[in-house]
Design an enzyme around this catalytic site. Sequence first.
Site, short mmCIF file in Angstrom:
data_model
loop_
_atom_site.label_atom_id
_atom_site.label_comp_id
_atom_site.label_asym_id
_atom_site.label_seq_id
_atom_site.Cartn_x
_atom_site.Cartn_y
_atom_site.Cartn_z
N ARG A 72 -2.31 4.51 2.37
CA ARG A 72 -1.48 3.47 1.77
C ARG A 72 -1.28 2.29 2.74
NH1 ARG A 72 3.07 6.35 -2.09
NH2 ARG A 72 1.64 6.92 -3.77
N SER A 73 -0.04 1.87 2.99
CA SER A 73 0.17 0.63 3.74
C SER A 73 -0.14 0.74 5.22
CB SER A 73 1.60 0.12 3.55
OG SER A 73 1.74 -0.48 2.29
N ALA A 74 -0.42 1.94 5.71
CA ALA A 74 -0.92 2.02 7.08
C ALA A 74 -2.25 1.27 7.19
CB ALA A 74 -1.08 3.47 7.51
N THR A 75 -2.88 1.02 6.05
CA THR A 75 -4.09 0.20 5.99
C THR A 75 -3.84 -1.20 6.55
OG1 THR A 75 -4.63 1.36 3.94
CG2 THR A 75 -5.95 -0.58 4.46
N LYS A 76 -2.63 -1.72 6.35
CA LYS A 76 -2.34 -3.10 6.76
C LYS A 76 -2.57 -3.33 8.25
CE LYS A 76 1.09 -4.34 3.20
NZ LYS A 76 1.13 -3.15 2.35
#
Length: 400
Positions: A72-76
């Site tokens: 999820r937002s750890a992708t950012k």
Amino acid sequence: MTVNGTVAEGFEPVRDAFAGNFAALGDRGAAVAVYRDGRRVVDLWGGTKHVDGAAGTGGGEPWERGTAQVVRSATKGVAAAVLLLLHQRGELNLDAPVGHHWPEFKAHGKERVLVRHLLNHRAGLPVLDRPLTPGEALDPARGAEAVAAQAPVWEPGADHGYHALTYGWLVDGLVRRVTGRGTGEWIASEIAGPLGLELWLGLPEAEADRVGRAGPVEGPEPSGGLRLRPRRAVTEAYEDPASLTRRAFAAITPFPDQNDPAYRAAALPAANGIATADGLARFYAALIGEVEGAGRAGGGRLFDPATAALARAEESAGPDRVLVVGTRFGLGYMLHGSASPFLSPASFGHPGRGGALGFADPESGIAFGYVTNGFRKTVTADPRAQALVRAVRESLARGA
């Protein structure tokens, strides 16, 4: 539940905390990896590959060392490295208007949006007036068109608010215009490939079988993060269809099934990166130093000291227009604070909604990665990830 893997001497508290996550905090399948000064000191995994465990679906298949999961937002944090590395190479000026590279983006007063505003969540573009359908969202051209046509909801640069989903189309639209490649392609060729990372933005078909099926799990509420302000204020923000909070997370409506092969094969730099715990930890280790077995010049280090300083220099702080709680951001990374507790004020990284976490701490030389198939409602400060962070802190305090 058997905990598999190894810990270096002194890091035994991390093994205990990892086992505790299964016993008391609702983990079903997960892994954690920690590097110190570029050397792996924790490599643990356990539970089942698939969260549901339904009969006849292979749900009881064990989580293995190479099992990966949507983070999820750890992708950012991974996507942010692309823009920062382009800046480091002299191909992108962080203080240049985005419209310099992307002329269509200038519409509705966005000629004042700078490249750094995409990374520090000050662009004023956390929502879309017309949410994208799942099919539209997975088309990079449609996502870029949508954010280019969107009017800011605050004066660019004047305030900050978490760009939960639009961050991905903003970053990818710019990367494509500067490099001619999508963010996922750039990561594969310039970061993951050279460093041997088990990390993908746009999952290759050949890797599909190693990714576990994810789903919701229950567990204790967080003690920090979303509890920093009265719960009513946070709850009301998420329930109000007109709030920036609700609209930011509804920029794709309905949200795609994260177990859908088509979703995993697409590249959404805000939301659907896939990694092993080791891939995430190794990525952060390479941001702050050399990494064992990197096999490339410079020991695999990605950021030079000046770029690492940019990543963790405070750009935004205070009440977040979207998340409601107070947040702190550098350039593309959350910074250590009550909403995102890491190891020290020098730490920088990014959580993923529901549990995943990756960060680096230059003070201690620690790089951390945690992935899970059991997604919680937490946006930041997931109790399972925080239990592991506290165990790392305890290990260091004991002299590990």
